[in-house]
Each structure stands twice: as structure tokens, then as C-alpha cells.
Motif scaffolding. Sequence first.
Motif, PDB file in Angstrom:
ATOM      1  N   ASP A  58       0.826  -1.329   0.034  1.00  0.00           N
ATOM      2  CA  ASP A  58       0.160  -0.071  -0.016  1.00  0.00           C
ATOM      3  C   ASP A  58       0.962   1.233  -0.017  1.00  0.00           C
ATOM      4  O   ASP A  58       0.509   2.191  -0.695  1.00  0.00           O
ATOM      5  CB  ASP A  58      -0.870  -0.073   1.112  1.00  0.00           C
ATOM      6  CG  ASP A  58      -1.672  -1.112   1.333  1.00  0.00           C
ATOM      7  OD1 ASP A  58      -1.197  -2.040   1.648  1.00  0.00           O
ATOM      8  OD2 ASP A  58      -2.968  -1.094   1.414  1.00  0.00           O
ATOM      9  N   ARG A  59       1.790   1.223   0.714  1.00  0.00           N
ATOM     10  CA  ARG A  59       2.721   2.330   1.106  1.00  0.00           C
ATOM     11  C   ARG A  59       3.439   2.942  -0.332  1.00  0.00           C
ATOM     12  O   ARG A  59       3.972   3.760  -0.252  1.00  0.00           O
ATOM     13  CB  ARG A  59       3.621   2.217   2.278  1.00  0.00           C
ATOM     14  CG  ARG A  59       2.825   2.385   3.501  1.00  0.00           C
ATOM     15  CD  ARG A  59       3.779   1.786   4.779  1.00  0.00           C
ATOM     16  NE  ARG A  59       3.892   0.315   4.577  1.00  0.00           N
ATOM     17  CZ  ARG A  59       4.271  -0.470   5.426  1.00  0.00           C
ATOM     18  NH1 ARG A  59       4.210   0.398   6.726  1.00  0.00           N
ATOM     19  NH2 ARG A  59       4.076  -1.584   5.411  1.00  0.00           N
ATOM     20  N   TYR A 136       1.415   6.538   5.298  1.00  0.00           N
ATOM     21  CA  TYR A 136       0.789   5.320   5.809  1.00  0.00           C
ATOM     22  C   TYR A 136       1.464   4.956   7.149  1.00  0.00           C
ATOM     23  O   TYR A 136       2.827   5.002   7.207  1.00  0.00           O
ATOM     24  CB  TYR A 136       0.760   3.834   5.023  1.00  0.00           C
ATOM     25  CG  TYR A 136      -0.503   4.197   4.119  1.00  0.00           C
ATOM     26  CD1 TYR A 136      -1.678   3.579   4.545  1.00  0.00           C
ATOM     27  CD2 TYR A 136      -0.261   4.244   2.840  1.00  0.00           C
ATOM     28  CE1 TYR A 136      -2.733   3.417   3.702  1.00  0.00           C
ATOM     29  CE2 TYR A 136      -1.530   4.325   2.128  1.00  0.00           C
ATOM     30  CZ  TYR A 136      -2.688   3.878   2.338  1.00  0.00           C
ATOM     31  OH  TYR A 136      -3.886   3.572   1.693  1.00  0.00           O
ATOM     32  N   SER A 138       0.168   2.480   9.067  1.00  0.00           N
ATOM     33  CA  SER A 138      -0.047   1.054   9.123  1.00  0.00           C
ATOM     34  C   SER A 138      -0.734   0.666   8.021  1.00  0.00           C
ATOM     35  O   SER A 138      -1.933   1.604   7.775  1.00  0.00           O
ATOM     36  CB  SER A 138      -0.370   0.379  10.435  1.00  0.00           C
ATOM     37  OG  SER A 138      -1.535   0.965  10.940  1.00  0.00           O
ATOM     38  N   THR A 139      -1.073  -0.468   7.484  1.00  0.00           N
ATOM     39  CA  THR A 139      -1.956  -0.993   6.459  1.00  0.00           C
ATOM     40  C   THR A 139      -2.509  -2.181   6.747  1.00  0.00           C
ATOM     41  O   THR A 139      -1.951  -3.091   7.745  1.00  0.00           O
ATOM     42  CB  THR A 139      -1.187  -1.023   5.058  1.00  0.00           C
ATOM     43  OG1 THR A 139      -0.531  -2.181   4.973  1.00  0.00           O
ATOM     44  CG2 THR A 139      -0.361   0.098   4.826  1.00  0.00           C
ATOM     45  N   PRO A 140      -3.714  -2.732   6.334  1.00  0.00           N
ATOM     46  CA  PRO A 140      -4.246  -4.020   6.652  1.00  0.00           C
ATOM     47  C   PRO A 140      -2.975  -5.290   6.299  1.00  0.00           C
ATOM     48  O   PRO A 140      -3.063  -6.158   7.095  1.00  0.00           O
ATOM     49  CB  PRO A 140      -5.344  -4.009   5.549  1.00  0.00           C
ATOM     50  CG  PRO A 140      -5.875  -2.491   5.332  1.00  0.00           C
ATOM     51  CD  PRO A 140      -4.373  -1.773   5.302  1.00  0.00           C
ATOM     52  N   ASP A 142      -0.206  -4.996   7.476  1.00  0.00           N
ATOM     53  CA  ASP A 142       0.653  -5.080   8.566  1.00  0.00           C
ATOM     54  C   ASP A 142      -0.252  -5.988   9.673  1.00  0.00           C
ATOM     55  O   ASP A 142       0.404  -6.219  10.755  1.00  0.00           O
ATOM     56  CB  ASP A 142       0.996  -3.877   9.084  1.00  0.00           C
ATOM     57  CG  ASP A 142       1.988  -3.175   8.003  1.00  0.00           C
ATOM     58  OD1 ASP A 142       2.678  -3.882   7.479  1.00  0.00           O
ATOM     59  OD2 ASP A 142       1.581  -1.863   7.876  1.00  0.00           O
ATOM     60  N   TRP A 143      -1.570  -5.693   9.687  1.00  0.00           N
ATOM     61  CA  TRP A 143      -2.369  -6.203  10.846  1.00  0.00           C
ATOM     62  C   TRP A 143      -2.670  -7.582  10.592  1.00  0.00           C
ATOM     63  O   TRP A 143      -2.816  -8.297   9.674  1.00  0.00           O
ATOM     64  CB  TRP A 143      -3.717  -5.567  10.724  1.00  0.00           C
ATOM     65  CG  TRP A 143      -4.696  -5.712  11.827  1.00  0.00           C
ATOM     66  CD1 TRP A 143      -4.760  -5.100  12.867  1.00  0.00           C
ATOM     67  CD2 TRP A 143      -5.584  -6.520  11.770  1.00  0.00           C
ATOM     68  NE1 TRP A 143      -5.669  -5.364  13.907  1.00  0.00           N
ATOM     69  CE2 TRP A 143      -6.481  -6.484  13.246  1.00  0.00           C
ATOM     70  CE3 TRP A 143      -6.233  -7.580  11.051  1.00  0.00           C
ATOM     71  CZ2 TRP A 143      -7.435  -7.202  13.686  1.00  0.00           C
ATOM     72  CZ3 TRP A 143      -7.098  -8.480  11.546  1.00  0.00           C
ATOM     73  CH2 TRP A 143      -7.815  -8.271  12.497  1.00  0.00           C
ATOM     74  N   ALA A 255      -1.191   3.151  15.200  1.00  0.00           N
ATOM     75  CA  ALA A 255      -0.677   2.232  14.388  1.00  0.00           C
ATOM     76  C   ALA A 255      -0.201   1.026  15.294  1.00  0.00           C
ATOM     77  O   ALA A 255      -0.313  -0.141  14.899  1.00  0.00           O
ATOM     78  CB  ALA A 255       0.520   2.671  13.408  1.00  0.00           C
ATOM     79  N   ARG A 261      -6.837  -1.504  12.195  1.00  0.00           N
ATOM     80  CA  ARG A 261      -6.261  -2.113  10.917  1.00  0.00           C
ATOM     81  C   ARG A 261      -5.485  -1.305   9.791  1.00  0.00           C
ATOM     82  O   ARG A 261      -4.446  -1.903   9.143  1.00  0.00           O
ATOM     83  CB  ARG A 261      -7.612  -2.558   9.980  1.00  0.00           C
ATOM     84  CG  ARG A 261      -8.151  -3.846  10.862  1.00  0.00           C
ATOM     85  CD  ARG A 261      -9.588  -4.165  10.208  1.00  0.00           C
ATOM     86  NE  ARG A 261      -9.560  -4.345   8.803  1.00  0.00           N
ATOM     87  CZ  ARG A 261      -9.182  -5.220   8.342  1.00  0.00           C
ATOM     88  NH1 ARG A 261      -8.631  -6.576   8.896  1.00  0.00           N
ATOM     89  NH2 ARG A 261      -9.406  -5.520   6.718  1.00  0.00           N
ATOM     90  N   TYR A 262      -5.767   0.024   9.833  1.00  0.00           N
ATOM     91  CA  TYR A 262      -4.860   0.936   8.963  1.00  0.00           C
ATOM     92  C   TYR A 262      -5.055   2.333   9.667  1.00  0.00           C
ATOM     93  O   TYR A 262      -6.033   2.662  10.210  1.00  0.00           O
ATOM     94  CB  TYR A 262      -5.022   1.089   7.403  1.00  0.00           C
ATOM     95  CG  TYR A 262      -6.253   1.555   6.966  1.00  0.00           C
ATOM     96  CD1 TYR A 262      -6.400   3.024   7.008  1.00  0.00           C
ATOM     97  CD2 TYR A 262      -7.183   0.824   6.612  1.00  0.00           C
ATOM     98  CE1 TYR A 262      -7.623   3.344   6.591  1.00  0.00           C
ATOM     99  CE2 TYR A 262      -8.415   1.222   6.074  1.00  0.00           C
ATOM    100  CZ  TYR A 262      -8.502   2.940   5.914  1.00  0.00           C
ATOM    101  OH  TYR A 262      -9.617   3.431   5.586  1.00  0.00           O
ATOM    102  N   VAL A 264      -3.659   6.394   8.267  1.00  0.00           N
ATOM    103  CA  VAL A 264      -2.787   7.143   7.244  1.00  0.00           C
ATOM    104  C   VAL A 264      -2.866   8.615   7.477  1.00  0.00           C
ATOM    105  O   VAL A 264      -4.208   8.920   7.965  1.00  0.00           O
ATOM    106  CB  VAL A 264      -3.534   6.461   5.879  1.00  0.00           C
ATOM    107  CG1 VAL A 264      -5.139   6.905   5.680  1.00  0.00           C
ATOM    108  CG2 VAL A 264      -2.893   7.438   4.743  1.00  0.00           C
TER     109      VAL A 264
END
Length: 331
Positions: A58-59, A136, A138-140, A142-143, A255, A261-262, A264
Motif C-alpha cells: 500500500d505504501r 501510511y 499502518s496498513t491491513p 501489517d495487521w 498504528a 487495521r490501518y 494514514v
Amino acid sequence: MQPLDGADLRVVAALQVNGRATWDRIGRVLAEPTRNVARRATRLMDSGVLSVIGLLDDRRLSSAALRLRCRPGSVIEVGTALTELPQTRSVALVSGSVDCAAELSVSDESLVDLLFRDIPAIDGVLESTAYPALKYFSTPLDWHLGVLTPQEVEGLREHCAPPEHSPRGTEEPSAEDGRIIAAVVTDGRATHAEVAAATGISESTARRRLDALLRRGVLRIRAEIEPAYLGLPAEAVLWLRVAENEVEAVGHTLAARPEVRYAVAVAGDHQLVAQVALPGRPELYGFLREIGGLPGIRAIETTMMLRSLKRGFMIKRAGRVERWAGPIGSS
């Protein structure tokens, strides 16, 4: 959606950590017979509850959060039309001052046409606002569900380059890499032989190039499942107004929370957008009270997710994968 049992949850959590781990490796780490791990995961994937997909991180992408107001009576139709756009990573019907929330994965050049031509052309759209992503936290990708021990997570994790520090930077994947990515977008567990057959290259080349994409963090493998199956049915998108000098600190704090979950940082009249999943509304209330006291937070607009229509470019129906509706390869 009925929450999964404990053994299924552990298998899903393992695939969230490493979607390409062999059944044997997952079995060893979880102290479960390999055949049981394979049976549970295969059943969930065959039923459409779970999918393992491949995505560019995503990033590394130009993206934006989108809010839409719709004509009364047209919300479901608008949301359904949005899911068909390959630029929408996720789409949800939400409560509050807006009716739909979506994540866009689109180049800055294409964003103009999307916002000022394609989306307004959808019958029922009254107003749309886009918030381009700036950073970002965190993104999904990473979760993952917190049911595994740190030792189990470490036993499953592949040590890839962190996306923000990887040597690729903003470099686009090569044409050959794009074909490899296209071969694993809908099946993140595709074997090297299957990737080779789909791309017309040798198996050894497929192994080397795919492993390099994964190792460098260019390509990420994601186990996609509705949080309700994980016992987290209360989902919300949070739109936060934050003092500019506190955005970085608040973003990192969010995060680090397991509910998030994300998170940004975005451009616009909100400075941060976050999506959270919790066991129920009382827990969401407690979470909002906790983060509301963080320094710099001026206001939090909470839009409850009423129905998820698309996640990870996968169109969902009643919580199960219907089909892929995203870009192919590096586009």
C-alpha cells in the motif's frame, strides 16, 4: 457471520503473518498436524470466507480515502457501482454524515478523471470528497489477529525489507515482474510452477523473481477475511482532525493499537484516517474515549461500517469473496 473457532482462528492468524508458509511449517509452529492445518485453511478458502492474495505494498502506491454522499434510496446501487471500478481497493456502506467510504489506489494523473468524471457519472452520487494519502503509519497488510504468541509469529515471519526502507523506492516493477504479480494477485499461494506456467518463464526464474519481489517488500501476500469472522464485528472508519505538529505522534500511537487495521495521514480538512475493528460497540466507545485524550486530537468523526462490499480488490457478498475486481499486475 458466525465467528470462527479457536483452531481456525490460529490458522488464519498464521496466514496473516505469512500467507505463503507451507502447511507443514504452519503445523510445526502451531503444534498442529499438517493435515489439519491444510484441511481447515482449504475449507475456509473454498467457501470464500478466506482468500490469500498478492498486492503491491500500500505504501508504494498513490492512494486516497474517499467519502460519498448519495441520493436517498440509491446508496446500495452507488456502492455496488464503486466496487466495479478497478481503482477501488475497498468499499463500505457507512453511517453518519456520509453514505459510502472507499479506499482508492490510483495514480495522481488518473485521480483527476476518476474524481471529476467517472465517480460523478454514477447515478445517485450527490457529493464526493477525496483525501490523498500522505503517509501510511499502518496498513491491513501489517495487521494480524493477536492470537499467536510472539514466538509463533517469529517462527512464521519472513524477514523482508521494510517497504519504506527497501531499495525499490518509487521504481516501477519491470514488465516481467508485472506478469509475475498478475499471476499471484488472486492466488497468493500459487506455486512457482504455476507462476512459471502463467508467465511463460522457467520455474527457476519464477522462483528467483517472485522470491526477490517478496524479499524486497515490493509484493506483499495478504490473507483477506472479514473481521466479523474473527470476532470483531464492530468496524468503523475514523476521520480525525489533528494539530499538524501532533499528526506524526498520533499516527504512530494509532498504528500500535491492535484495534487499528490501518492509519494514514491525509491531505484535506481531516489530517488522519483510521479503520478499526472491535468485538462490539461498547469496546468501540471505550477505544474512542481513550484516543480522544491524545495530545493534538481536536475532533473525531466516527462512521460505522454497516456493510463491506469490497476489500483488497475482492468484491464481497454476505462476507464471502465473490470475485476479483482490481488492477492486474503493476497497474
